[in-house]
Enzyme design. Structure first.
Site, short mmCIF file in Angstrom:
data_model
loop_
_atom_site.label_atom_id
_atom_site.label_comp_id
_atom_site.label_asym_id
_atom_site.label_seq_id
_atom_site.Cartn_x
_atom_site.Cartn_y
_atom_site.Cartn_z
N SER A 239 0.85 -1.19 0.00
CA SER A 239 0.00 0.00 0.00
C SER A 239 0.89 1.23 0.00
O SER A 239 2.11 1.13 0.08
CB SER A 239 -0.89 0.00 1.23
OG SER A 239 -0.09 0.29 2.37
N LYS A 240 0.25 2.38 -0.04
CA LYS A 240 0.97 3.65 -0.09
C LYS A 240 1.97 3.79 1.06
O LYS A 240 2.97 4.48 0.93
CB LYS A 240 -0.03 4.80 0.02
CG LYS A 240 -0.62 5.17 -1.33
CD LYS A 240 -1.44 6.43 -1.21
CE LYS A 240 -2.21 6.66 -2.49
NZ LYS A 240 -3.41 7.45 -2.28
N ARG A 241 1.63 3.15 2.17
CA ARG A 241 2.51 3.16 3.33
C ARG A 241 3.92 2.69 2.98
O ARG A 241 4.90 3.08 3.59
CB ARG A 241 1.89 2.20 4.36
CG ARG A 241 2.09 2.52 5.78
CD ARG A 241 1.03 1.80 6.61
NE ARG A 241 0.77 0.43 6.18
CZ ARG A 241 1.53 -0.61 6.49
NH1 ARG A 241 2.61 -0.46 7.20
NH2 ARG A 241 1.19 -1.83 6.08
N GLY A 243 5.39 3.12 0.07
CA GLY A 243 6.00 3.91 -1.00
C GLY A 243 5.05 3.98 -2.17
O GLY A 243 3.86 3.68 -2.02
#
Ligand code: GLU
Length: 467
Positions: A239-241, A243
């Site tokens: 996920s965006k977490r 990168g």
């Protein structure tokens, strides 16, 4: 077997995620490998969450990767009449029924089931109901088979079996008359004559319900291949977490489409120990059966390694064109400087991304406005001034223009003056680029041109002289 037909069916509620791109890639590869057809279908029945921007972002990502589709894009929102028609068919055949249970009733039953430790599922109140209360809102439910199992041979995961007892009577049409997700997928896949459904394994649980619908409608059931998820380094779903996860973000960070493509194909699929695959090789070697059963971990270092490989071996003319937006971002114009293709040639050996390459190309077009003091301080002022003078004189008095000839001149200077190459090369690198991280000295001088080189040396001479 009939001609292979596969599809990629994104929901347009965001950008093209690398996981989605990999699913698209596997579909595309299988189609290319088997001479089949690759269809793009936009699953936009969730009107609230679907946006035009997201559709555009998905198409842009696919085009950038070169995943061209043969048919579509088809939009589910254009097919509402078709879905209605099939809901009616199931109703007419007694394979679906109208359910008048209100959400309050269903909620109450669910609460009791939970309290009694039972799995909450529809209890079938309307399944055998014969009256049709006029004017009362209803949903349409699929009359799912009772007892037995629904099983399929997943091309990646092997046989998967679900007891039918676990599956309740699925709502296929809501009270407002709109069809529900699983139903639309089945109608589309069946009417588009999809032979192989390749999708993320977050859809495994939808598959038995979908198979029951195929069977009820008398459609042939396609083959299924559920691709394991992509995880971040902490083993949580990517996920965006972790990168960037958007394909377009990777483009903007300076990755080449062939590098991302090569990276994604290896994320879950293998062919012996091979790591580098051109598009043609991927197509030729791809086999859905060689996709692994376990989830893969996204590894940026490996992606960087592949990107560096493709930059190093890339065509300088193409790389130059791809580099331009990265230079504009830095307000660099190449009009009055060296030929960009020559600049690329000096940098492609060592750049991991086009962003990095752009960063390193800046000095060719914008003369340094400051110098690395620490690096300059490693040399005596007298030596620096003597080096600058000697190099200026040598370059100005020689007709040399190419890298090898210029490297030759630097060697001559060293032997004439008794200097080591580092004593000459580093100060000149600083003079030309401001720092010490620059390509070989002959390459930079040849690329910048002797005139510009001499001009820059003159500038650093003045700077060092007043120190
Ligand atoms: N629209 C679904 C998704 O974006 C894919 C459904 C499917 O492939 O069957 O996850």
């Amino acid at each position: 077997m009939s001609e292979l037909r596969v599809r990629f069916a994104p929901s347009p509620t965001g950008y093209l995620h690398v996981g989605g791109a990999r699913t698209a890639l596997f579909n595309w590869l299988l189609a290319k490998n088997k001479g089949g057809t690759f269809i793009l279908r936009i699953e936009d029945t969730d009107v609230e969450r679907s946006t035009k921007e997201s559709v555009d972002a998905i198409l842009e990502g696919m085009k950038w990767l070169g995943l061209e589709w043969d048919e579509g894009p088809f939009y589910q929102s254009d097919s509402f009449p078709l879905y209605k028609e099939y809901v009616q068919k199931l109703l007419d055949a007694g394979k679906a029924y109208k359910c008048y249970c209100t959400s309050e009733e269903l909620d109450a039953k669910r609460t009791i089931a939970m309290e009694e430790g039972r799995k909450p599922k529809y209890d079938g109140t309307c399944r055998e109901r014969v009256d049709q209360p006029a004017g009362q809102p209803y949903v349409v439910r699929f009359r799912a088979p009772k007892g037995g199992v629904t099983a399929f041979d997943d091309l990646i995961k092997g046989t998967i079996t679900f007891p039918n007892e676990e599956l309740d009577d699925l709502i296929i049409q809501r009270t407002d008359g709109t069809p529900t997700y699983n139903f639309c997928v089945v109608i589309d896949d069946a009417t588009m004559r999809i032979t192989t459904v390749i999708r993320g394994d977050d859809h495994v649980n939808n598959t038995p319900r979908q198979i029951q619908l195929y069977e009820a409608l008398g459609f042939p059931v396609p083959q299924f291949a559920h691709v394991p998820m992509i995880l971040g380094s902490d083993k949580a779903r990517l996920s965006k977490r972790h990168g960037a996860t958007s394909v377009i973000a990777y483009r903007d960070m300076g990755y080449l489409p062939e590098a991302l493509m090569n990276y994604l194909v290896r994320l879950g699929w293998s062919h012996g120990d091979d790591e580098i695959f051109s598009r043609e090789e991927m197509i030729q070697k791809f086999d859905i059966g060689n996709v692994g059963r376990s989830a893969s971990v996204f590894n940026t270092e490996k992606l960087n390694w592949l990107n560096a490989h493709y930059i190093k071996n890339g065509d300088p003319e193409r790389l130059a064109a791809l580099l331009l937006p990265h230079l504009s971002k830095r307000r660099v114009t190449t009009r009055n400087g060296p030929d960009l293709m020559s600049v690329v040639r000096t940098l492609q050996e060592r750049a991991q991304t086009l962003e990095e390459m752009a960063e390193r190309a800046v000095f060719y077009y914008n003369p340094p406005t400051s110098y690395d003091d620490a690096a300059l301080a490693k040399f005596d002022k007298e030596l620096l001034l003597a080096v600058f003078a000697a190099v200026t004189e040598k370059l100005s008095s020689s007709p040399a223009t190419d890298t090898a000839e210029i490297d030759g001149l630097f060697k001559e200077i060293c032997s004439e003056k008794g200097w080591k190459m580092g004593q000459v090369g580093q100060p000149i690198r600083i003079a030309l680029s401001g720092g010490t991280q620059a390509p070989g000295i002959g390459e930079i001088v040849a690329t910048l041109g002797v005139e510009e080189t001499v001009r820059r040396i003159q500038r650093v001479r003045e700077f060092v002289a007043v120190k």
